[in-house]
Design a protein around this motif. Structure first.
Motif, mmCIF file in Angstrom:
data_model
loop_
_atom_site.group_PDB
_atom_site.id
_atom_site.type_symbol
_atom_site.label_atom_id
_atom_site.label_comp_id
_atom_site.label_asym_id
_atom_site.label_seq_id
_atom_site.Cartn_x
_atom_site.Cartn_y
_atom_site.Cartn_z
ATOM 1 N N ASP A 78 0.731 -1.205 -0.104
ATOM 2 C CA ASP A 78 -0.098 0.245 0.017
ATOM 3 C C ASP A 78 0.828 1.177 -0.156
ATOM 4 O O ASP A 78 0.547 2.164 -0.690
ATOM 5 N N GLN A 105 1.051 4.166 -2.847
ATOM 6 C CA GLN A 105 0.861 5.566 -2.564
ATOM 7 C C GLN A 105 2.017 6.535 -2.818
ATOM 8 O O GLN A 105 1.915 7.524 -3.368
ATOM 9 N N SER A 108 2.733 6.822 -6.625
ATOM 10 C CA SER A 108 1.504 8.087 -7.062
ATOM 11 C C SER A 108 1.906 9.355 -6.678
ATOM 12 O O SER A 108 1.785 10.301 -7.337
ATOM 13 N N TRP A 163 -8.200 11.156 -7.887
ATOM 14 C CA TRP A 163 -7.112 11.946 -7.471
ATOM 15 C C TRP A 163 -7.642 13.238 -6.971
ATOM 16 O O TRP A 163 -8.467 14.008 -8.024
ATOM 17 N N GLY A 172 -10.770 7.842 1.645
ATOM 18 C CA GLY A 172 -9.290 7.706 1.463
ATOM 19 C C GLY A 172 -8.743 8.921 0.391
ATOM 20 O O GLY A 172 -7.425 8.761 0.100
ATOM 21 N N SER A 173 -9.603 9.734 -0.377
ATOM 22 C CA SER A 173 -9.236 10.152 -1.379
ATOM 23 C C SER A 173 -8.104 11.417 -0.992
ATOM 24 O O SER A 173 -8.105 11.865 0.401
ATOM 25 N N VAL A 207 -6.132 7.099 -5.659
ATOM 26 C CA VAL A 207 -6.449 6.101 -4.821
ATOM 27 C C VAL A 207 -7.424 5.233 -5.819
ATOM 28 O O VAL A 207 -8.328 5.899 -6.662
ATOM 29 N N LYS A 208 -7.602 3.958 -5.663
ATOM 30 C CA LYS A 208 -8.659 3.127 -6.416
ATOM 31 C C LYS A 208 -9.909 3.806 -5.866
ATOM 32 O O LYS A 208 -10.209 3.771 -4.523
ATOM 33 N N PRO A 265 -13.107 3.389 -4.355
ATOM 34 C CA PRO A 265 -13.240 2.502 -3.174
ATOM 35 C C PRO A 265 -14.593 1.707 -3.148
ATOM 36 O O PRO A 265 -14.792 0.850 -2.150
#
Length: 359
Positions: free
Chosen positions: A150, A154, A157, A178, A186-187, A193-194, A196
């Protein structure tokens, strides 16, 4: 998380020589990001499909040297030395020095190739910078083997964003957000981030056919275009609109309301170009054949009730988006009606979905 979380904490290993190869996808934004603040932070959140046929493959060979004040590297693109690309990459290395100081202790040979035309509005900088970031993080993981997957993604990216904002969306897939958004868990402005939440089956394995209207370099770079948003008369309303549209699209992707998807995605594409038309100085990246294709799509949809739609990046090329079950019908549409508007009848058939992968 914040930027200090990505500061390099030192190494537990010594690596003299290493080589890593990554293939990372381009992406096409559904809700567009246009306008940023330093350092490469978005004025609004965005979401994109990654594109598994439009990718960059990059190998970096690392050889340990005495610590240097300047990055030491050679750059090859599609087999040819590309010194004209070096200033942009050097600027990127200086920008990430705090987070990856170890790269100033290595001589690097960077070799890249694209599966699609460079600088033609298919986000070549996104796949290119994300591939470099993945190779750098592979070295860092060798230096610190306890790094989690993870954190790897992160930080990759995070680094890619500092080279090209949209590159933050080219590490994972198939849908990547993004930009910090209150409704996307989690953004972050710092990394992609994928998406979610559950995605309705109609939006899985979605098709993207890229009609290459103009394979030449863009007349106006994305960097210049983003900067023109600073004093744009409609900028603030546009940023609010984009975040509202992401809220709507999040619900659409979960519920499967494909007609609403079509309306929102096409509106976003046209709004992006409207920002270019109303900036000062103003500019037009669409070509006459871009409009011919759009009109053909609208005509076809009216006649057949198809669920095909279009989106545009910051260029003249047109992305056809369609559910997997319409793939054969859309290929016939392209061959019979649309490819005549492309340079030398060229187009790229694609399916959205994959993220970066080690080679």
């Amino acid at each position: 998380m914040n930027t200090t979380d990505f500061t390099f904490k030192g190494t537990t290993e010594t690596i003299e020589n290493a080589s890593f190869t990554w293939q990372t996808p381009s992406n096409i934004a559904l809700v567009k990001y246009w306008g940023k603040s330093e350092p490469q932070l978005p004025k609004n959140a965005s979401i994109s499909f990654t594109l598994n046929s439009c990718h960059t493959t990059t190998e970096i060979k690392f050889t340990r040297i005495s610590k240097s004040k300047e990055p030491q590297f050679e750059l090859y693109f599609e087999g040819k030395k590309k010194d004209d690309f070096k200033p942009k990459i050097a600027k990127f290395f200086y920008r990430i020095k705090e987070y990856c100081p170890y790269i100033f202790e290595y001589e690097m040979i960077i070799s890249s190739e694209n599966s699609f035309p460079h600088s033609s509005g298919i986000a070549s900088s996104a796949s290119g910078m994300s591939a470099i970031a993945m190779c750098l993080l592979s070295l860092e993981k060798e230096l610190n083997p306890n790094m989690t997957e993870d954190f790897f993604n992160q930080k990759a990216s995070f680094l890619a964003r500092l080279g090209s904002g949209s590159a933050s969306r080219s590490v994972e897939g198939p849908l990547v957000v993004w930009g910090e958004h209150p409704e996307i868990e989690g953004s972050s402005d710092f990394f992609g981030v994928k998406f979610p939440y559950h995605v309705h089956k109609i939006f899985q394995n979605y098709g993207d056919t890229i009609l290459l209207v103009d394979k030449g370099e863009k007349q106006v770079s994305s960097t210049i275009g983003h900067n023109l948003m600073h004093n744009h008369p409609y900028a603030e309303n546009r940023f609010k609109q984009a975040n509202n549209n992401l809220s709507k699209l999040s619900k659409i992707l979960q519920s499967g309301e494909i007609k609403e998807f079509i309306n929102l995605v096409e509106s976003e594409a046209l709004t992006l170009h409207a920002m270019m038309l109303t900036s000062n100085p103003y500019f037009i990246l669409m070509k006459p054949n871009t409009l011919n294709i759009i009109n053909e799509i609208w005509k076809y949809r009216e006649e057949t009730d198809s669920n095909v739609c279009f989106t545009l990046d910051a260029g003249a090329n047109v992305h056809l988006l369609y559910p997997e079950q319409e793939k054969e019908k859309i290929k016939k549409l392209v061959d019979n009606k649309l490819k005549i508007y492309c340079q030398k009848n060229n187009y790229i058939c694609d399916n959205t979905g994959l993220g970066a992968k080690s080679m």
